[in-house]
Scaffold this motif. Sequence first.
Motif, PDB file in Angstrom:
ATOM      1  N   LEU A  55       9.126  19.533 -26.232  1.00 23.59           N
ATOM      2  CA  LEU A  55       8.353  18.297 -26.335  1.00 23.59           C
ATOM      3  C   LEU A  55       8.277  17.611 -24.990  1.00 23.59           C
ATOM      4  O   LEU A  55       9.285  17.236 -24.421  1.00 23.59           O
ATOM      5  CB  LEU A  55       9.015  17.361 -27.355  1.00 23.59           C
ATOM      6  N   ALA A  56       7.095  17.437 -24.495  1.00 22.15           N
ATOM      7  CA  ALA A  56       6.923  16.776 -23.204  1.00 22.15           C
ATOM      8  C   ALA A  56       6.778  15.274 -23.408  1.00 22.15           C
ATOM      9  O   ALA A  56       6.536  14.791 -24.499  1.00 22.15           O
ATOM     10  CB  ALA A  56       5.677  17.327 -22.506  1.00 22.15           C
ATOM     11  N   LEU A  57       6.912  14.535 -22.336  1.00 23.73           N
ATOM     12  CA  LEU A  57       6.705  13.095 -22.391  1.00 23.73           C
ATOM     13  C   LEU A  57       5.262  12.807 -22.772  1.00 23.73           C
ATOM     14  O   LEU A  57       4.349  13.551 -22.457  1.00 23.73           O
ATOM     15  CB  LEU A  57       6.980  12.477 -21.014  1.00 23.73           C
ATOM     16  N   ALA A  78      14.950   2.102 -22.894  1.00 21.71           N
ATOM     17  CA  ALA A  78      15.347   1.715 -21.534  1.00 21.71           C
ATOM     18  C   ALA A  78      15.678   2.980 -20.758  1.00 21.71           C
ATOM     19  O   ALA A  78      16.751   3.561 -20.918  1.00 21.71           O
ATOM     20  CB  ALA A  78      16.552   0.783 -21.589  1.00 21.71           C
ATOM     21  N   THR A  79      14.755   3.422 -19.928  1.00 21.32           N
ATOM     22  CA  THR A  79      14.920   4.678 -19.203  1.00 21.32           C
ATOM     23  C   THR A  79      16.141   4.645 -18.286  1.00 21.32           C
ATOM     24  O   THR A  79      16.263   3.766 -17.427  1.00 21.32           O
ATOM     25  CB  THR A  79      13.655   4.988 -18.376  1.00 21.32           C
ATOM     26  N   GLU A  80      17.041   5.595 -18.531  1.00 24.45           N
ATOM     27  CA  GLU A  80      18.274   5.771 -17.759  1.00 24.45           C
ATOM     28  C   GLU A  80      19.142   4.513 -17.715  1.00 24.45           C
ATOM     29  O   GLU A  80      19.987   4.371 -16.835  1.00 24.45           O
ATOM     30  CB  GLU A  80      17.975   6.283 -16.346  1.00 24.45           C
ATOM     31  N   GLN A  81      18.933   3.618 -18.664  1.00 21.54           N
ATOM     32  CA  GLN A  81      19.764   2.415 -18.773  1.00 21.54           C
ATOM     33  C   GLN A  81      20.613   2.520 -20.040  1.00 21.54           C
ATOM     34  O   GLN A  81      20.111   2.905 -21.099  1.00 21.54           O
ATOM     35  CB  GLN A  81      18.899   1.161 -18.835  1.00 21.54           C
ATOM     36  N   VAL A  82      21.884   2.195 -19.946  1.00 19.94           N
ATOM     37  CA  VAL A  82      22.780   2.305 -21.090  1.00 19.94           C
ATOM     38  C   VAL A  82      23.384   0.934 -21.393  1.00 19.94           C
ATOM     39  O   VAL A  82      23.391   0.046 -20.533  1.00 19.94           O
ATOM     40  CB  VAL A  82      23.885   3.350 -20.840  1.00 19.94           C
ATOM     41  N   ILE A  96      25.609  11.056 -16.250  1.00 19.06           N
ATOM     42  CA  ILE A  96      24.159  11.222 -16.088  1.00 19.06           C
ATOM     43  C   ILE A  96      23.862  12.106 -14.881  1.00 19.06           C
ATOM     44  O   ILE A  96      23.006  13.006 -14.946  1.00 19.06           O
ATOM     45  CB  ILE A  96      23.477   9.846 -15.952  1.00 19.06           C
ATOM     46  N   ALA A  97      24.582  11.881 -13.793  1.00 17.40           N
ATOM     47  CA  ALA A  97      24.375  12.694 -12.590  1.00 17.40           C
ATOM     48  C   ALA A  97      24.717  14.155 -12.859  1.00 17.40           C
ATOM     49  O   ALA A  97      24.005  15.064 -12.398  1.00 17.40           O
ATOM     50  CB  ALA A  97      25.229  12.145 -11.446  1.00 17.40           C
ATOM     51  N   ALA A  98      25.794  14.398 -13.608  1.00 18.58           N
ATOM     52  CA  ALA A  98      26.174  15.775 -13.931  1.00 18.58           C
ATOM     53  C   ALA A  98      25.116  16.436 -14.805  1.00 18.58           C
ATOM     54  O   ALA A  98      24.792  17.623 -14.633  1.00 18.58           O
ATOM     55  CB  ALA A  98      27.528  15.785 -14.637  1.00 18.58           C
ATOM     56  N   ALA A  99      24.544  15.666 -15.730  1.00 23.32           N
ATOM     57  CA  ALA A  99      23.517  16.218 -16.599  1.00 23.32           C
ATOM     58  C   ALA A  99      22.264  16.593 -15.807  1.00 23.32           C
ATOM     59  O   ALA A  99      21.615  17.603 -16.092  1.00 23.32           O
ATOM     60  CB  ALA A  99      23.174  15.212 -17.691  1.00 23.32           C
ATOM     61  N   LYS A 100      21.926  15.804 -14.810  1.00 24.84           N
ATOM     62  CA  LYS A 100      20.742  16.106 -13.994  1.00 24.84           C
ATOM     63  C   LYS A 100      20.875  17.444 -13.288  1.00 24.84           C
ATOM     64  O   LYS A 100      19.874  18.120 -13.003  1.00 24.84           O
ATOM     65  CB  LYS A 100      20.517  14.999 -12.971  1.00 24.84           C
ATOM     66  N   LYS A 101      22.100  17.845 -13.016  1.00 28.89           N
ATOM     67  CA  LYS A 101      22.331  19.119 -12.319  1.00 28.89           C
ATOM     68  C   LYS A 101      22.262  20.325 -13.252  1.00 28.89           C
ATOM     69  O   LYS A 101      22.335  21.468 -12.791  1.00 28.89           O
ATOM     70  CB  LYS A 101      23.694  19.080 -11.627  1.00 28.89           C
ATOM     71  N   GLU A 102      22.142  20.057 -14.557  1.00 31.41           N
ATOM     72  CA  GLU A 102      22.152  21.165 -15.522  1.00 31.41           C
ATOM     73  C   GLU A 102      20.773  21.751 -15.790  1.00 31.41           C
ATOM     74  O   GLU A 102      20.627  22.669 -16.605  1.00 31.41           O
ATOM     75  CB  GLU A 102      22.786  20.700 -16.834  1.00 31.41           C
ATOM     76  N   GLY A 103      19.742  21.232 -15.159  1.00 33.52           N
ATOM     77  CA  GLY A 103      18.431  21.862 -15.250  1.00 33.52           C
ATOM     78  C   GLY A 103      17.492  21.291 -16.284  1.00 33.52           C
ATOM     79  O   GLY A 103      16.398  21.830 -16.494  1.00 33.52           O
ATOM     80  N   GLY A 104      17.874  20.205 -16.953  1.00 32.65           N
ATOM     81  CA  GLY A 104      16.953  19.565 -17.891  1.00 32.65           C
ATOM     82  C   GLY A 104      16.689  20.363 -19.153  1.00 32.65           C
ATOM     83  O   GLY A 104      15.611  20.259 -19.742  1.00 32.65           O
ATOM     84  N   THR A 105      17.682  21.157 -19.590  1.00 34.77           N
ATOM     85  CA  THR A 105      17.528  22.007 -20.773  1.00 34.77           C
ATOM     86  C   THR A 105      18.600  21.682 -21.799  1.00 34.77           C
ATOM     87  O   THR A 105      19.732  21.351 -21.452  1.00 34.77           O
ATOM     88  CB  THR A 105      17.641  23.493 -20.374  1.00 34.77           C
ATOM     89  N   LEU A 106      18.238  21.780 -23.080  1.00 36.94           N
ATOM     90  CA  LEU A 106      19.185  21.540 -24.155  1.00 36.94           C
ATOM     91  C   LEU A 106      18.839  22.480 -25.309  1.00 36.94           C
ATOM     92  O   LEU A 106      17.679  22.620 -25.683  1.00 36.94           O
ATOM     93  CB  LEU A 106      19.086  20.086 -24.631  1.00 36.94           C
ATOM     94  N   LYS A 111      14.005   8.484 -22.313  1.00 35.08           N
ATOM     95  CA  LYS A 111      15.189   7.868 -21.729  1.00 35.08           C
ATOM     96  C   LYS A 111      15.679   8.668 -20.521  1.00 35.08           C
ATOM     97  O   LYS A 111      16.110   8.097 -19.521  1.00 35.08           O
ATOM     98  CB  LYS A 111      16.303   7.760 -22.768  1.00 35.08           C
ATOM     99  N   TYR A 112      15.596   9.991 -20.642  1.00 36.31           N
ATOM    100  CA  TYR A 112      16.044  10.872 -19.556  1.00 36.31           C
ATOM    101  C   TYR A 112      14.900  11.836 -19.228  1.00 36.31           C
ATOM    102  O   TYR A 112      14.871  12.975 -19.704  1.00 36.31           O
ATOM    103  CB  TYR A 112      17.308  11.636 -19.967  1.00 36.31           C
ATOM    104  N   PRO A 113      13.915  11.385 -18.446  1.00 39.37           N
ATOM    105  CA  PRO A 113      12.675  12.143 -18.239  1.00 39.37           C
ATOM    106  C   PRO A 113      12.865  13.514 -17.615  1.00 39.37           C
ATOM    107  O   PRO A 113      11.974  14.366 -17.715  1.00 39.37           O
ATOM    108  CB  PRO A 113      11.856  11.224 -17.310  1.00 39.37           C
TER     109      PRO A 113
END
Length: 389
Positions: free
Chosen positions: A26-28, A48-52, A64-74, A95-97
């Motif tokens: 699903l894309a934005l 709230a994008t990237e706001q907790v 959040i920084a560690a998740a960004k390094k994982e390639g954006g896949t789930l 939230k996490y584009p």
Amino acid sequence: MTASISRRRSHGPAHNAFGVLGAVVLALGLATACGGGVSGEAPANPIATEQVPSYYPSAYGDLIAAAKKEGGTLTIYSNTDQENWQPIFRDFQQKYPWVTKIAANNLDSDEVFQRVLSEQATGNSPADLLVSNAAQAWADFAARPGTLLEYASPEKDKLPEVGSLLPNVYAMSMDPLSIAYNTSLLPEKPTGLASLAAILAKDPAKYQSKITTRDVGGAFGFTVSHAFTEARPGSWTSLQSILPLARPETSSGTQLEKITSGEYVAGFFVSAAPAYPAVEKSGGLLQISFLDDGTVVLPRGIGIAAKAPHAATAKLFVDFVLSQEGQRAVAEGGLTSYRDGVATGDGLHTYQELVASVGEANVIVADYTKVPDDQVKTFVEKWNGLLGR
């Protein structure tokens, strides 16, 4: 209205290779309206994008920084329909584009665990998250060492007690079971199990093999049926007249299809999650009602696989679905949210709405306690012994 969730103990509680299971990406920018039982278009869910929230730990930015390094896949192994997932994935990606690909299969409720256990035995499972409402299967899986990642969500203390189902297993939704019926074939609306029994008693020969219930040989069917009879032992009187007319099915989707087509006139203990959109698409032919003599609510568990390839992203996802934003998306997708403060109306389904409908005394929340094998065997034999042949 606001209703607290009290746990009423029940003392117990498809299928191709993942690569061809139709992973959803699903894309934005997907349209706000979704299937999942929404009447018209639900109001936009402010994200709230990237706001907790302020109560999250100060080091949450590191996650959040560690998740960004994982390639954006789930990757999610679940028994949840794609239309139920749609608004959840849409809003999580808002939230996490940088999460650009979410793959979710749709397995039987027990198969979620069988697949992961088989893959974990070879040391090569792509699963990040497990989502299922098979309470017995969850209890078995969670008790095995090395199956789940330990994770204390910062949302945990904001949830009612039932939000924590097992160690490292949270409730994503609290989905009620219903009676589904074909309005052209059943002359009266059944309002509960006793009501259904009374309707069928007027002409039992007419309804032979025309009623469906869940197969109690599976974890889902056993959990909901056992929870109901444990909370309502007098219900065996109604079951003794209904079950001889009934045939079991292994999924609510199959039940709903066959009720709509007329193969069955009604079914009980049918999950409301797939029923909401089926009702909307039926043009009035299919309807559901919640049992006035005891509506079972089955939590839908979510947990992170012990060797999740994208563990940080999986943690963000768990926190999101438990959050106020996430629970709003859960409701929009046709699942039943349970956190206080989620709006109702416009097809958004909440536990509080259910309580207002049937009364808190008529809600039976099934828990995730393991039922001993000998008790399972006794119950299944009793239930199946009453079924029509």
